[in-house]
Structures are given as structure tokens and as C-alpha cells.
Scaffold this motif. Structure first.
Motif, PDB file in Angstrom:
ATOM      1  N   LYS A  47      86.524  74.151  13.522  1.00  0.00           N
ATOM      2  CA  LYS A  47      87.949  73.836  13.380  1.00  0.00           C
ATOM      3  C   LYS A  47      88.318  72.524  14.063  1.00  0.00           C
ATOM      4  O   LYS A  47      89.298  71.884  13.678  1.00  0.00           O
ATOM      5  N   ILE A  48      87.549  72.139  15.064  1.00  0.00           N
ATOM      6  CA  ILE A  48      87.837  70.874  15.753  1.00  0.00           C
ATOM      7  C   ILE A  48      86.835  69.786  15.339  1.00  0.00           C
ATOM      8  O   ILE A  48      86.654  68.783  16.033  1.00  0.00           O
ATOM      9  N   GLY A  49      86.190  70.021  14.201  1.00  0.00           N
ATOM     10  CA  GLY A  49      85.340  68.992  13.613  1.00  0.00           C
ATOM     11  C   GLY A  49      83.935  68.902  14.159  1.00  0.00           C
ATOM     12  O   GLY A  49      83.236  67.916  13.915  1.00  0.00           O
ATOM     13  N   LEU A  50      83.487  69.935  14.873  1.00  0.00           N
ATOM     14  CA  LEU A  50      82.142  69.930  15.444  1.00  0.00           C
ATOM     15  C   LEU A  50      81.254  70.834  14.588  1.00  0.00           C
ATOM     16  O   LEU A  50      81.238  72.050  14.762  1.00  0.00           O
ATOM     17  N   GLU A  51      80.523  70.224  13.674  1.00  0.00           N
ATOM     18  CA  GLU A  51      79.808  70.999  12.660  1.00  0.00           C
ATOM     19  C   GLU A  51      78.287  70.971  12.808  1.00  0.00           C
ATOM     20  O   GLU A  51      77.591  71.680  12.078  1.00  0.00           O
ATOM     21  N   ASN A  52      77.760  70.177  13.711  1.00  0.00           N
ATOM     22  CA  ASN A  52      76.306  70.110  13.882  1.00  0.00           C
ATOM     23  C   ASN A  52      75.810  71.233  14.792  1.00  0.00           C
ATOM     24  O   ASN A  52      75.231  71.009  15.858  1.00  0.00           O
ATOM     25  N   CYS A  53      76.082  72.455  14.342  1.00  0.00           N
ATOM     26  CA  CYS A  53      75.710  73.618  15.145  1.00  0.00           C
ATOM     27  C   CYS A  53      75.423  74.792  14.229  1.00  0.00           C
ATOM     28  O   CYS A  53      75.896  74.838  13.090  1.00  0.00           O
ATOM     29  N   THR A  54      74.643  75.707  14.751  1.00  0.00           N
ATOM     30  CA  THR A  54      74.329  76.910  13.980  1.00  0.00           C
ATOM     31  C   THR A  54      74.108  78.069  14.938  1.00  0.00           C
ATOM     32  O   THR A  54      73.810  77.865  16.122  1.00  0.00           O
ATOM     33  N   LEU A  55      74.264  79.262  14.430  1.00  0.00           N
ATOM     34  CA  LEU A  55      74.147  80.472  15.233  1.00  0.00           C
ATOM     35  C   LEU A  55      72.715  80.978  15.239  1.00  0.00           C
ATOM     36  O   LEU A  55      72.038  80.971  14.212  1.00  0.00           O
ATOM     37  N   LEU A  56      72.238  81.400  16.398  1.00  0.00           N
ATOM     38  CA  LEU A  56      70.925  82.026  16.504  1.00  0.00           C
ATOM     39  C   LEU A  56      71.092  83.318  17.291  1.00  0.00           C
ATOM     40  O   LEU A  56      71.435  83.295  18.473  1.00  0.00           O
ATOM     41  N   GLU A  57      70.871  84.435  16.629  1.00  0.00           N
ATOM     42  CA  GLU A  57      71.021  85.729  17.289  1.00  0.00           C
ATOM     43  C   GLU A  57      69.881  85.938  18.287  1.00  0.00           C
ATOM     44  O   GLU A  57      68.708  85.880  17.927  1.00  0.00           O
ATOM     45  N   ILE A  58      70.236  86.197  19.549  1.00  0.00           N
ATOM     46  CA  ILE A  58      69.218  86.420  20.570  1.00  0.00           C
ATOM     47  C   ILE A  58      69.811  87.192  21.740  1.00  0.00           C
ATOM     48  O   ILE A  58      70.842  86.823  22.285  1.00  0.00           O
ATOM     49  N   ASP A  59      69.150  88.272  22.092  1.00  0.00           N
ATOM     50  CA  ASP A  59      69.519  89.076  23.254  1.00  0.00           C
ATOM     51  C   ASP A  59      68.392  88.906  24.259  1.00  0.00           C
ATOM     52  O   ASP A  59      67.281  89.414  24.058  1.00  0.00           O
ATOM     53  N   ILE A  60      68.642  88.195  25.350  1.00  0.00           N
ATOM     54  CA  ILE A  60      67.546  87.853  26.251  1.00  0.00           C
ATOM     55  C   ILE A  60      67.047  89.044  27.073  1.00  0.00           C
ATOM     56  O   ILE A  60      66.043  88.927  27.776  1.00  0.00           O
TER      57      ILE A  60
END
Length: 240
Positions: A47-60
Motif C-alpha cells: 500500500k505504501i509502494g514497497l513491492e520488492n517483498c514476498t512471504l515465506l512461511e516459517i516457524d523457527i
């Protein structure tokens, strides 16, 4: 574009750190235990224009989840430049009526210490392919055994057998890891954000996550001349 994985990145310091690094033109993998929370974080950034990211599911705290996350990362990426081990737990708060049990201590160590080791080992093959690999372990002021001996220290009375010691162990791991990989060009340090007001500590005061993430970012953005095997805080190197 350098790639960074931040564990525990859906809120608090992890989220603000992700936002800051995105603004500095890094590609960020938001490591999140809860998919729904992670998706909300991604949307907030977009929403604030920061699109170079992706989600990685991880429970440490779950080795199976860590292994799956590393495999998922590897499906689309060969290299990871920066690993920020941020996820952790505070554990139960002890009192005279309810002192910590061995089970309580083990739970905290399983996440803060053993979980961090598991994540680091799982992503090490990708880090080794980076031209400048960086590992930043987020620790705590409470990890310093030296400062715990100073009666004048602000946190002198904040002693426990779980959270602080789990971070002391993490510091020791950082020293050993930095030594092991020093000849491969790795920069591996532990950094404390200082007192930060987040959900982690019940918003108990201190600076905001947006303020304290800046110093954390500094040690993620090291160049080839940066330090390794050190313990840093807001005002520089700290005593072990």
C-alpha cells in the motif's frame, strides 16, 4: 538487488526492519509463522509502494517448518545475501509465587537458541553462494554477563534463567559461527535493538520499533570491510 530474509517479520521490529530495507532497495523475504498475519504485512507494505517483498512461511520453533521454508526458498532462488534471525519469544514472566520451571526454560531456548541455529543451518547453502554473506542475530541487552555484574546498570535487577540466558547462548553461537566462516567472507554479528516498545514486551516503553530498527539495519547492510564476531548496540560495541 541483495536478498534478505527476516524471521518474525510480520510485526514489531521485524516488520519495521523489512520496511526500512525495502526503502533502501533490498529484496525482502518476510519470514512469518502465521500466513494470515504475513499476508496482511505484505499488503501493508504494498500500500505504501514497497513491492520488492514476498512471504515465506516459517516457524523457527518447528524444524519441519524450517526445512520446508528452505526448500520453498530454493525453488525460486539460488542465493541469499542476508539472514536476520529476528524471531524469538520472551517466555513466561516469573514471580515469587510462580517461578520458572525447567519446561519454561527449555521452551525459550528451543526457539531463541536452537531455532536460530536450525534456520541458519537450513539457509547456509544459499548464503554461501552470496558474494557478501551477512548473518545478523538479534539479541538483547540482557544477554551481557558483564553488564549483569554492574549494580548501577539500569537492567541490573532484570535477571532470569530463560530469556536472557537464551540470548547469551545465542551470542556465544555467533562468536563460534563468525570464527568458522571468517575465511569465506561472512559478516556475522549479534545486535541488540535496545529497549523497544512492541507487543513482545507488552508495549512497556522505550523507543519505537521504527526508531530502533535503523541500527539493526546498519549491521545488515555491512560491506566487505565490516566487522564480524562482535556484539553491538545503539552506541557501538557492547561487552559480552
Amino acid at each position: 538487488m541483495r536478498k534478505v530474509l527476516i524471521t518474525g517479520a510480520n510485526k514489531g521490529l521485524g516488520f519495521e526492519l523489512a520496511k526500512y530495507l525495502l526503502q533502501k532497495e533490498y529484496f525482502v523475504f518476510l519470514g512469518c509463522r502465521n500466513i494470515d498475519s504475513g499476508k496482511k504485512a505484505i499488503l501493508e507494505l504494498e500500500k505504501i509502494g514497497l513491492e520488492n517483498c514476498t512471504l515465506l512461511e516459517i516457524d523457527i520453533s518447528n524444524e519441519g517448518s524450517i526445512d520446508e521454508a528452505a526448500k520453498e526458498f530454493g525453488k525460486h532462488n539460488e542465493v541469499l545475501d542476508i539472514l536476520i534471525n529476528n524471531a524469538g519469544i520472551l517466555g513466561p514472566r516469573p514471580s515469587k509465587e510462580n517461578p520458572l520451571t525447567l519446561k519454561d526454560v527449555r521452551e525459550v531456548f528451543e526457539t531463541n537458541f536452537f531455532g536460530t541455529i536450525a534456520v541458519t543451518e537450513a539457509f547456509m547453502p544459499y548464503l554461501k553462494k552470496s558474494s557478501l554473506p551477512v548473518i545478523e542475530n538479534i539479541t538483547s541487552d540482557l544477554s551481557s554477563l558483564t553488564m549483569h555484574q554492574d549494580p548501577e546498570w539500569l537492567l541490573y535487577k532484570a535477571k532470569s534463567i530463560s530469556y536472557g540466558p537464551s540470548k547469551t547462548a545465542l551470542n556465544a553461537y555467533t562468536v563460534a559461527l563468525a570464527y568458522e566462516y571468517k575465511d569465506l567472507g561472512f559478516k556475522i554479528n549479534c545486535v541488540t535493538p535496545g529497549w523497544t516498545s512492541t507487543d513482545f514486551n507488552g508495549n512497556s516503553g522505550g523507543k519505537s520499533a521504527a526508531e530502533n530498527c535503523i541500527n539493526l539495519a546498519k549491521y545488515a547492510m555491512l560491506d566487505q570491510n565490516g566487522p564480524t564476531g562482535k556484539f553491538f548496540g545503539e552506541h557501538g560495541e557492547l561487552p559480552w
